[in-house]
Design an enzyme around this catalytic site. Structure first.
Site, mmCIF file in Angstrom:
data_model
loop_
_atom_site.group_PDB
_atom_site.id
_atom_site.type_symbol
_atom_site.label_atom_id
_atom_site.label_comp_id
_atom_site.label_asym_id
_atom_site.label_seq_id
_atom_site.Cartn_x
_atom_site.Cartn_y
_atom_site.Cartn_z
ATOM 1 N N HIS A 102 0.804 -1.224 0.000
ATOM 2 C CA HIS A 102 0.000 0.000 0.000
ATOM 3 C C HIS A 102 0.842 1.282 0.000
ATOM 4 O O HIS A 102 0.539 2.245 0.716
ATOM 5 C CB HIS A 102 -0.959 0.017 1.194
ATOM 6 N N HIS A 172 -9.643 1.946 0.535
ATOM 7 C CA HIS A 172 -9.525 0.813 1.445
ATOM 8 C C HIS A 172 -10.608 0.813 2.530
ATOM 9 O O HIS A 172 -10.338 0.495 3.693
ATOM 10 C CB HIS A 172 -8.121 0.818 2.064
ATOM 11 N N GLU A 312 -11.515 -4.132 -2.536
ATOM 12 C CA GLU A 312 -10.584 -3.132 -3.061
ATOM 13 C C GLU A 312 -10.432 -3.327 -4.563
ATOM 14 O O GLU A 312 -9.799 -4.279 -5.014
ATOM 15 C CB GLU A 312 -9.220 -3.288 -2.367
HETATM 16 C C1 BGC Z 1 -4.385 -6.573 2.459
HETATM 17 C C2 BGC Z 1 -4.267 -7.275 3.799
HETATM 18 C C3 BGC Z 1 -3.812 -6.285 4.817
HETATM 19 C C4 BGC Z 1 -4.796 -5.138 4.848
HETATM 20 C C5 BGC Z 1 -4.416 -4.058 5.823
HETATM 21 C C6 BGC Z 1 -5.370 -5.463 2.607
HETATM 22 O O1 BGC Z 1 -5.499 -4.787 1.415
HETATM 23 O O2 BGC Z 1 -4.762 -7.455 1.452
HETATM 24 O O3 BGC Z 1 -3.356 -8.354 3.725
HETATM 25 O O4 BGC Z 1 -3.724 -6.873 6.085
HETATM 26 O O5 BGC Z 1 -4.895 -4.556 3.576
HETATM 27 O O6 BGC Z 1 -3.128 -3.655 5.621
#
Ligand code: BGC
Length: 347
Positions: A102, A172, A312
């Site tokens: 991310h 998210h 997402e």
């Molecule tokens: C990921 C997860 C992660 C979460 C928070 C999601 O997009 O796929 O693995 O724990 O984000 O970071």
């Protein structure tokens, strides 16, 4: 608009509310473009906030799992925090074991966005400088949140670069259609328009394979509860402690830039329905596996495992290292564009 708080280094954070005539309300802050609350009616007309989050800025500035945030420059994982583009190697910040997740240490979810208001929309913009978190090129990003009279929240993403780079943007938000803090999402009935998903290795990096969902817990082509598969002993579910996988959306017959139905979630008690429409090729369905009873949410209740789910919309994880996946490369002169709609209704 109102003042929402100050960052530790003294910058002002603003809060905005979008509201339509039907009473739906979406709240957003300039920090991370975070959607802090999404209030929608149930089948009796009773409103509840269906988005996980906090009621104060301090919790958003501290560690949290990207509640409601714009994630980038590259949403999801990049293997080894490294990729090559035009024979140049780039190294990113590794914030997920050996992966970059991310956007790295200070991703778009922790940046202050410039917000301008129009009638039924908010326009957010951010310039990500060349080299930020290891990514090449100055990237001008804009995200537009607009609310329709028909209870749809539309998100339009755009980006321009002055050097070749990679881009993958998503929102998210975590949802619980009973209402934030009301317990697990196991009884939500989910449909995903995907014949394939991308299995992952032990570090949650796609193997590169597009595996058929047929005969696996990943088959949501017919509606079924999230809980039915979340406890399955499928090795992919065990490895990720539940659903945390990218689905290859069925887009046959759709042109680039055309919205396709990706997902539908239905919560039988409240009757609330969320449909996700997108122009993106992929969808990470994350069932809140790592919510671990350490964060207290907006209504004062502790978030435990699977108290919310995220849908997402995105390009596939680790695409910069997977030439077989749809490309996430953006070059000068090209404009990155992507649209996702969250359509709320009742049934
Ligand atoms: C990921 C997860 C992660 C979460 C928070 C999601 O997009 O796929 O693995 O724990 O984000 O970071």
């Amino acid at each position: 608009m109102r003042d929402y708080g100050r960052t530790k280094d003294g910058r002002t954070v603003e809060a905005y509310t979008l509201r339509n005539a039907a009473g739906m309300e979406v709240k957003c802050i300039s920090f991370g473009g975070i959607l802090t609350s999404i209030s929608v009616p149930d089948r009796q007309g009773g409103f509840a906030n269906v988005a996980l989050g906090f009621d104060n800025f301090a919790q958003y500035e501290a560690e949290h799992p990207y509640f409601g945030a714009i994630t980038g420059r590259y949403a999801n994982r990049i293997d080894g925090g490294a990729f090559a583009l035009d024979d140049v190697d780039y190294r990113l910040f590794k914030n997920d074991g050996e992966n970059s997740l991310h956007g790295g240490e200070v991703g778009f979810d922790k940046r202050i966005w410039t917000v301008s208001e129009s009638d039924s929309a908010l326009e957010l913009s951010y310039r990500s400088p060349d080299g930020e978190e290891g990514y090449p090129g100055n990237l001008d990003v804009s995200v537009r949140y607009s609310l329709s009279e028909g209870n749809a929240l539309q998100i339009d993403y755009a980006a321009l670069t002055d050097a070749p780079t990679v881009v993958n943007l998503t929102n998210h938000s975590y949802f619980n259609l009973m209402g934030e803090g009301e317990g697990t999402i196991y009884d939500h009935i989910l449909t995903l328009h995907a014949d394939h998903y991308t299995p992952t290795d032990a570090r949650q990096i796609p193997t590169g394979e597009k595996a058929p969902v047929d005969g696996t817990p990943f088959d949501f082509r017919q509606p079924k509860t999230i809980g039915s598969g979340q406890r399955s002993s499928h090795p992919q579910i065990i490895a990720a402690q539940g659903y945390d996988h990218n689905f290859v959306l069925n887009r046959a017959g759709l042109s680039d830039g055309e919205l396709g139905l990706a997902a539908r979630a239905y919560e039988p008690v409240s009757g609330r329905v969320l449909e996700v429409w997108t122009t993106e090729p992929g969808l990470q369905f994350y069932a809140g596996n790592f919510l671990d009873a350490t964060l207290v949410g907006s209504s004062g209740r502790l978030y435990r495992q699977s108290d919310g789910f995220a849908l997402e919309t995105q390009h596939f994880p680790d695409s910069p290292n997977k030439p077989e996946f749809p490309s996430t490369v953006l070059r000068p002169g090209q404009r990155f564009e992507s649209t996702t709609e969250y359509r709320f209704s009742t049934d």
